[in-house]
Scaffold this active site. Structure first.
Site, PDB file in Angstrom:
ATOM      1  N   ASP A 180     -24.100  44.758  76.018  1.00  0.00           N
ATOM      2  CA  ASP A 180     -25.817  45.033  74.418  1.00  0.00           C
ATOM      3  C   ASP A 180     -27.118  44.078  74.530  1.00  0.00           C
ATOM      4  O   ASP A 180     -26.991  44.133  75.690  1.00  0.00           O
ATOM      5  CB  ASP A 180     -25.125  43.711  73.467  1.00  0.00           C
ATOM      6  CG  ASP A 180     -25.216  44.621  72.294  1.00  0.00           C
ATOM      7  OD1 ASP A 180     -26.218  45.258  72.165  1.00  0.00           O
ATOM      8  OD2 ASP A 180     -24.826  44.878  70.538  1.00  0.00           O
TER       9      ASP A 180
HETATM   10  C1  BGC Z   1     -26.541  46.388  69.003  1.00  0.00           C
HETATM   11  C2  BGC Z   1     -26.074  47.618  69.941  1.00  0.00           C
HETATM   12  C3  BGC Z   1     -26.952  48.453  69.183  1.00  0.00           C
HETATM   13  C4  BGC Z   1     -28.644  47.942  70.664  1.00  0.00           C
HETATM   14  C5  BGC Z   1     -29.484  49.393  70.753  1.00  0.00           C
HETATM   15  C6  BGC Z   1     -27.853  45.905  69.806  1.00  0.00           C
HETATM   16  O1  BGC Z   1     -28.572  44.897  69.065  1.00  0.00           O
HETATM   17  O2  BGC Z   1     -25.863  45.015  68.461  1.00  0.00           O
HETATM   18  O3  BGC Z   1     -25.420  48.002  68.194  1.00  0.00           O
HETATM   19  O4  BGC Z   1     -26.370  49.624  70.002  1.00  0.00           O
HETATM   20  O5  BGC Z   1     -28.683  47.171  69.844  1.00  0.00           O
HETATM   21  O6  BGC Z   1     -30.380  49.795  69.613  1.00  0.00           O
END
Ligand code: BGC
Length: 769
Positions: free
Chosen positions: A305
């Site tokens: 993530d």
């Molecule tokens: C989120 C993810 C997301 C990623 C990219 C993160 O802050 O937890 O779910 O896909 O950002 O935007």
């Protein structure tokens, strides 16, 4: 005697401790990675191998590096600081993927650099959060889950993929398959609710919708099951917080939707920000190498993530960036989203002997494999054709699909005196509330690709019906800033002007529609709330209007279950409309006027009080479930609140009524049981009903929930007619995971329930020998 089925999740509890305690000892997993090569396209595998043999260590690590879009590619190139460094990496072939770059023109320009200016010309994979639509927005995922309509959900993902792919995107960070029981957690809006059975079915539908049958088609994109794992179980519902879970909940509740997503062919997984039982998920070899890549034979890749590799330092798990890179790579995190730690440290870490080069090869292989599967090597520009983009984005086909999905997502919570549906002529309708003419909030939280102000508001939807007189009063307003990128929330609700105007409009109306609840940025990432009631100003408005005119329909928009006790006791009709996307107003108007008879059912329990949270239907019994005698205190309850929810899981009304009868249970062979029930439409409208089947395994070697959803079917019934629905329960539905992760089916007595919610229906029993 226990039946041990094939799909055993391998390792005993001892391995859990061993693996979690020593993420660097992953020798066992290397073997399981070899196993995961089964079932792959040999042609692609040959191409990947031959490309890998040409790559330097740094180029392979480069494939594991993902950056967010850092400049307008069609403009001047970045020449300073961090952007210049990223640009340099891009040209060296040290970037495998980028996210947040959209639009055929931009993506083409970007791919051109990767393909024409790097040594090996490897195309980038372009990722984006197409979570509930791209530019044309579908309902938030929790709302879609309320439809229980797997075909519609699959279709919604399919059109989202088509629209996003036309804009150059070939990978979405969806579906989020995190089960959650906590309405305080802001990200419940992004999942399928509290139930692993429904959640698994929806995970499959979404993966199939995004990916279709042919990943290389220019209308399909790779899916990403996230967030692996237990991100939906943060302590106190606070985003990013610690998850501490027993193995029973982990295997039976958290993991099943991920397993289902993998079986449906999800090509990527994203790990999660949280720690699970003391190990940050990003650095957890047990989850990623042993369960996912080992036991489940997942042969796609795992992306971290955002920055989660680096966050292992703040977790207190890695002492610096270099150690974080080492732990994450050893644990099976294949791609680094925006920590920059792989590109910075991994080559040295490998040279130091702290990560085997075989792991780097494995990660790069998984990433390259997907690029081949997507057809990017054949034609890196296939997803970014401006003519196709102009034809597809916002097309009628996509608008129709999101409208259909939106109607199906609405849940009728209350309808006393048959206040709904509304007559189409001769009414004076007052429509009141800050959300009534809001064209942005219905777009929901994950609307990165959409323009603010592009949703059909409720007022606009109602205005399409010409037969009634409509008076609109905004009332006290919320302010939602354009915060999607800055992710700052400014919420100004100290403004009471408009309250009197609302009361006067209500007095002169036959019926009042109150558009209240939450605006979209009250839910989503980083937006947990300790309070889940309606805010005081909206509550005051609702009470004042109701006093002036009791014929109120509360049209609720929200991204989480709300504790709306007062409304439930006082307001005659309540319609749960969530955040329904681009076609929101049209969908709600069609339901209010009865052109669509609501059929949604809640995918998550609504509490009476935040103090009941986590409240969920499939809880355990406890040793003291019942009040032994009136006034007795020593049983499992609250002294100041009932145990029951406000609205249970699976609940939702229709304009017609259904009666259940004739529950039949018959044991067939091999531990499979047939259960059937008859549903009669006893009302005046044709309608759809989600017939639900729950079981209760009465005594087991690990205690079982008092009810578990194990089947559902949506049927359409005409007034005065009946239909019989038959379910077959097999070992797949009748067993459970023990505390070592083995799937077992035990002999014994079961109860079975068939009805229209988790709290109603007919009951019978059967025995498994
Ligand atoms: C989120 C993810 C997301 C990623 C990219 C993160 O802050 O937890 O779910 O896909 O950002 O935007």
């Amino acid at each position: 005697m226990k039946t041990r089925l094939n799909y055993v999740w391998g390792y005993a509890l001892a391995v859990l401790f061993c693996a979690c305690g020593n993420t660097n000892d992953t020798g066992k997993s290397a073997d399981t990675n070899v196993k995961s090569q089964q079932g792959l396209n040999p042609d692609i595998e040959r191409k990947v191998d031959s490309l890998l043999s040409l790559m330097t260590l740094e180029e392979k690590i480069g494939q594991m590096n993902q950056y967010t879009g850092f400049w307008e590619v069609t403009g001047p190139t970045p020449s300073e600081g961090n952007q210049a460094l990223k640009y340099e990496h891009l040209k060296k072939g040290w970037v495998g993927s980028m996210l947040n770059v959209t639009g055929a023109k931009e993506v083409t320009a970007l791919q051109k650099i990767a393909v024409e200016e790097t040594r090996l010309g490897i195309p980038l994979i372009i990722g984006f959060d197409v979570v509930h639509g791209y530019k044309t927005v579908s309902p938030i995922p929790l709302a879609e889950a309320a439809s229980w309509d797997l075909e519609a959900i699959q279709r919604s993902a399919e059109v989202a993929a088509k629209e996003a792919a036309a804009s150059g995107i070939n990978w979405t960070f969806a579906p989020m398959v995190d089960i959650s029981r906590d309405a305080r957690w802001g990200r419940v809006m992004e999942g399928a609710g509290e139930d692993p059975f429904l959640g698994s079915k929806i995970a499959i539908a979404r993966v199939k919708g995004f990916q279709g049958d042919d990943l290389s088609a220019n209308s399909t994109i790779a899916a990403c099951a996230k967030h692996f794992a237990a991100y939906g179980f943060p302590e106190s519902g606070k985003d990013y917080n610690t998850a501490d879970l027993g193995t029973s909940t982990l295997y039976n509740v958290v993991l099943p939707p991920f397993k289902a997503a993998n079986e449906a062919g999800a090509r990527t997984f994203m790990n999660s920000f949280n720690e699970l039982n003391g190990i940050p998920a990003t650095g957890d070899a047990f989850l990623q190498r042993q369960i996912l890549k080992g036991d489940w034979n997942f042969n796609g890749f795992v992306v971290s993530d955002w920055g989660s590799i680096g966050e292992m330092i703040a977790h207190g798990y890695a002492k610096d960036g270099k150690e974080a890179a080492k732990i994450a790579a050893n644990a099976g995190s294949d791609m680094d989203m925006e920590s920059h730690l792989y590109v910075e440290h991994l080559s040295q870490v490998v040279k130091d002997g702290d990560v085997k080069e075989a792991y780097i090869d494995d990660a790069a292989r998984r990433i390259l494999r997907l690029k081949y599967e997507l057809g990017l090597f054949e034609d890196p520009y296939k997803y970014s054709n401006e003519t196709n983009e102009a034809n597809v984005v916002g097309s009628t086909e996509i608008q129709e699909a999101v409208l259909d999905m939106a109607k199906k997502s609405i849940v009728l919570l209350k309808n006393d005196k048959q206040l709904l549906p509304l007559k189409k002529e001769g009414l004076n309708i007052a429509i009141i509330g800050a959300l009534a003419n809001d064209k942005t909030s219905p777009l929901g939280n994950w609307r990165l690709g959409a323009k603010n102000g592009t949703a059909v508001s409720l007022l606009e939807g109602l205005q399409a019906y010409k037969g009634n007189t409509i008076t609109y009063v905004q009332g006290p307003n919320f302010v939602e800033n354009d915060i999607v990128f800055s992710r700052q929330l400014e919420f100004n609700i100290s403004n009471k002007k408009g309250l009197q105007e609302a009361v006067s409009a209500a007095k002169n109306a036959d019926v009042v529609l109150m558009a209240l609840g939450e605006h979209a940025m009250q839910t989503g990432e980083g937006r947990s709330q300790a309070n889940i009631e309606m805010d005081p100003l909206q509550q005051e408005l609702l009470e004042a209007v109701h006093k002036a005119n009791p014929n109120v329909v509360l049209v609720l928009s929200n991204g989480r279950p709300l504790a709306i006790n007062w409304a439930n006791e006082n307001i005659p009709a309540i319609l749960e409309t969530w955040h329904l996307g681009t076609q929101s107003g049209n969908a709600i108007a069609q339901v209010l006027y009865g052109d669509y008879n609501p059929s949604g059912k809640l995918p998550m329990t609504f509490p009476r009080n935040v103090g009941q949270v986590p409240i969920y239907y499939n809880h355990k019994s406890s040793g003291r479930p019942n009040e032994p005698s009136p006034g007795e205190v020593f049983w499992s309850h609250y002294t100041d609140e009932s145990n029951s929810p406000l609205y249970p899981f699976g609940y939702g009304l229709s304009y017609t009524s259904f009666e259940y009868s004739n529950l039949q249970v018959s044991n067939v062979e091999n531990n499979s049981v047939k259960v059937s029930g008859t549903v009669t439409n006893t009302g005046a409208y044709s309608g759809k009903e989600v017939v639900q089947l729950y079981i209760h395994d009465l005594f087991a070697s690990v205690t079982r929930p008092i009810k578990e959803l194990k089947g559902f079917e949506m049927i359409s019934i005409e007034p005065g007619t009946s239909q019989t629905v038959t379910f077959t329960l097999t070992e797949k539905e009748l067993g459970f995971y023990d505390n070592q992760g083995n799937y077992i089916v035990e002999p014994g007595d079961f109860k079975v329930f068939v009805g229209g919610s988790s709290a109603s229906g007919l009951e019978s029993e059967f025995t498994i020998n």
